[in-house]
Enzyme design. Structure first.
Site, PDB file in Angstrom:
ATOM      1  CB  THR A  41     -69.956  13.990  24.462  1.00  0.00           C
ATOM      2  OG1 THR A  41     -69.992  14.616  23.177  1.00  0.00           O
ATOM      3  CG2 THR A  41     -71.333  13.524  24.875  1.00  0.00           C
ATOM      4  CD  GLU A  94     -69.707  11.940  20.776  1.00  0.00           C
ATOM      5  OE1 GLU A  94     -70.404  12.722  21.448  1.00  0.00           O
ATOM      6  OE2 GLU A  94     -70.024  11.544  19.655  1.00  0.00           O
TER       7      GLU A  94
HETATM    8  P1  ADP Z   1     -67.545  18.892  20.994  1.00  0.00           P
HETATM    9  O1  ADP Z   1     -68.293  18.758  19.724  1.00  0.00           O
HETATM   10  O2  ADP Z   1     -66.260  19.670  20.822  1.00  0.00           O
HETATM   11  O3  ADP Z   1     -67.301  17.567  21.674  1.00  0.00           O
HETATM   12  P2  ADP Z   1     -69.514  19.425  23.086  1.00  0.00           P
HETATM   13  O4  ADP Z   1     -70.689  20.346  22.929  1.00  0.00           O
HETATM   14  O5  ADP Z   1     -69.797  17.958  23.119  1.00  0.00           O
HETATM   15  O6  ADP Z   1     -68.476  19.799  21.946  1.00  0.00           O
HETATM   16  O7  ADP Z   1     -68.749  19.861  24.391  1.00  0.00           O
HETATM   17  C1  ADP Z   1     -67.696  19.051  24.857  1.00  0.00           C
HETATM   18  C2  ADP Z   1     -66.714  19.831  25.742  1.00  0.00           C
HETATM   19  O8  ADP Z   1     -67.411  20.396  26.865  1.00  0.00           O
HETATM   20  C3  ADP Z   1     -65.672  18.922  26.346  1.00  0.00           C
HETATM   21  O9  ADP Z   1     -64.560  18.736  25.480  1.00  0.00           O
HETATM   22  C4  ADP Z   1     -65.285  19.673  27.626  1.00  0.00           C
HETATM   23  O10 ADP Z   1     -64.236  20.588  27.363  1.00  0.00           O
HETATM   24  C5  ADP Z   1     -66.555  20.443  27.991  1.00  0.00           C
HETATM   25  N1  ADP Z   1     -67.330  19.892  29.118  1.00  0.00           N
HETATM   26  C6  ADP Z   1     -67.851  20.645  30.126  1.00  0.00           C
HETATM   27  N2  ADP Z   1     -68.519  19.893  31.017  1.00  0.00           N
HETATM   28  C7  ADP Z   1     -68.419  18.595  30.580  1.00  0.00           C
HETATM   29  C8  ADP Z   1     -68.916  17.353  31.094  1.00  0.00           C
HETATM   30  N3  ADP Z   1     -69.640  17.295  32.234  1.00  0.00           N
HETATM   31  N4  ADP Z   1     -68.639  16.216  30.391  1.00  0.00           N
HETATM   32  C9  ADP Z   1     -67.924  16.281  29.251  1.00  0.00           C
HETATM   33  N5  ADP Z   1     -67.443  17.423  28.705  1.00  0.00           N
HETATM   34  C10 ADP Z   1     -67.674  18.592  29.361  1.00  0.00           C
HETATM   35  N1  RBF Z   2     -76.647   9.123  19.494  1.00  0.00           N
HETATM   36  C1  RBF Z   2     -77.373   8.262  18.757  1.00  0.00           C
HETATM   37  O1  RBF Z   2     -77.587   8.528  17.586  1.00  0.00           O
HETATM   38  N2  RBF Z   2     -77.879   7.096  19.292  1.00  0.00           N
HETATM   39  C2  RBF Z   2     -77.682   6.747  20.582  1.00  0.00           C
HETATM   40  O2  RBF Z   2     -78.177   5.706  21.025  1.00  0.00           O
HETATM   41  C3  RBF Z   2     -76.910   7.639  21.400  1.00  0.00           C
HETATM   42  N3  RBF Z   2     -76.689   7.372  22.703  1.00  0.00           N
HETATM   43  C4  RBF Z   2     -75.926   8.213  23.443  1.00  0.00           C
HETATM   44  C5  RBF Z   2     -75.698   7.910  24.788  1.00  0.00           C
HETATM   45  C6  RBF Z   2     -74.916   8.730  25.578  1.00  0.00           C
HETATM   46  C7  RBF Z   2     -74.700   8.383  27.015  1.00  0.00           C
HETATM   47  C8  RBF Z   2     -74.344   9.916  25.016  1.00  0.00           C
HETATM   48  C9  RBF Z   2     -73.486  10.823  25.848  1.00  0.00           C
HETATM   49  C10 RBF Z   2     -74.586  10.236  23.693  1.00  0.00           C
HETATM   50  C11 RBF Z   2     -75.388   9.396  22.893  1.00  0.00           C
HETATM   51  N4  RBF Z   2     -75.656   9.698  21.565  1.00  0.00           N
HETATM   52  C12 RBF Z   2     -76.398   8.830  20.799  1.00  0.00           C
HETATM   53  C13 RBF Z   2     -75.305  11.017  21.010  1.00  0.00           C
HETATM   54  C14 RBF Z   2     -74.084  11.139  20.099  1.00  0.00           C
HETATM   55  O3  RBF Z   2     -73.077  10.251  20.379  1.00  0.00           O
HETATM   56  C15 RBF Z   2     -73.601  12.587  20.140  1.00  0.00           C
HETATM   57  O4  RBF Z   2     -73.210  12.901  21.451  1.00  0.00           O
HETATM   58  C16 RBF Z   2     -74.676  13.500  19.646  1.00  0.00           C
HETATM   59  O5  RBF Z   2     -74.886  13.259  18.303  1.00  0.00           O
HETATM   60  C17 RBF Z   2     -74.308  14.934  19.847  1.00  0.00           C
HETATM   61  O6  RBF Z   2     -75.389  15.751  19.613  1.00  0.00           O
HETATM   62 MG    MG Z   3     -68.905  16.270  22.147  1.00  0.00          MG
END
Ligand code: ADP
Ligand code: RBF
Ligand code: MG
Length: 167
Positions: A41, A94
């Site tokens: 994300t 995110e």
């Molecule tokens: P963070 O805790 O830094 O958000 P994540 O594990 O959520 O780490 O990884 C997010 C990063 O992954 C984004 O900032 C981006 O650079 C990269 N990324 C690669 N593919 C995707 C994707 N399909 N959607 C969103 N982020 C992506």
């Molecule tokens: N985290 C939650 O605790 N509850 C949720 O309902 C929830 N829904 C999510 C839906 C989407 C589409 C995404 C991308 C993430 C969601 N998360 C949720 C996860 C949270 O925001 C975060 O990405 C995680 O905690 C990362 O491991």
């Molecule tokens: Mg992230």
């Protein structure tokens, strides 16, 4: 058990406050391992998340997204909510883009058109249950975006940079 969920959400034409336009440089998240779950994300800047919160509630949203100079626009799902990390003083936005990127894009411009609301945030007893719901969110987003009034937004100049634009 989460039970069955609708496969399409929202009206056939986006209703106010949608579409909502968000843009900002991708910042480092909290390293909670979303990527390890197969669901990276990308975080929008805090002030952008704040501005989104003025017209909307916390929850899960869907829409379109594009990154940097790339003209390709992909479906996205976005989690917008209070962050316990900041003692619930700040909300984070995110974005998971439904596309396989070969490389990270931290620091690049992320442009998002939020077209609708999917569901409220939930607390999960297991990671598997969270992942299952996110996978359903992805399917719901794809089906919901397949409608003409939503497809039209994919070509919006906000997400598709013109060839003369510099970042
Ligand atoms: P963070 O805790 O830094 O958000 P994540 O594990 O959520 O780490 O990884 C997010 C990063 O992954 C984004 O900032 C981006 O650079 C990269 N990324 C690669 N593919 C995707 C994707 N399909 N959607 C969103 N982020 C992506
Ligand atoms: N985290 C939650 O605790 N509850 C949720 O309902 C929830 N829904 C999510 C839906 C989407 C589409 C995404 C991308 C993430 C969601 N998360 C949720 C996860 C949270 O925001 C975060 O990405 C995680 O905690 C990362 O491991
Ligand atoms: Mg992230």
């Amino acid at each position: 058990m989460t039970g069955r969920r609708p496969s399409v959400v929202g009206a056939d034409t986006p209703e106010p406050p949608f579409p909502v336009y968000l843009k900002g440089l991708v910042s480092q998240g909290f390293g909670r391992g979303s990527k390890e779950l197969g669901i990276p994300t990308a975080n929008l800047p805090e002030d952008v998340a704040e501005s989104f919160g003025k017209s909307t509630e916390s929850g899960i949203y869907y829409g379109w997204a594009a990154v940097g100079a790339c003209r390709d626009v992909y479906p996205m799902v976005m989690s917008f909510g209070w962050n316990p990390y900041y003692k619930n003083e700040k909300r984070s936005a995110e974005v998971h883009i439904i596309h396989k990127y070969e490389q990270d894009f931290y620091g690049e411009e992320l442009r998002v058109i939020v077209t609708g609301y999917i569901r409220a945030e939930k607390n999960y007893e297991s990671l598997d249950a969270l992942i299952e719901d996110i996978n359903t969110d992805i399917q719901v987003a794809q089906k919901s975006l397949a409608r003409p009034q939503y497809l039209a937004l994919r070509a919006d100049p906000f997400v598709v940079p013109t060839t003369t634009t510099t970042a």
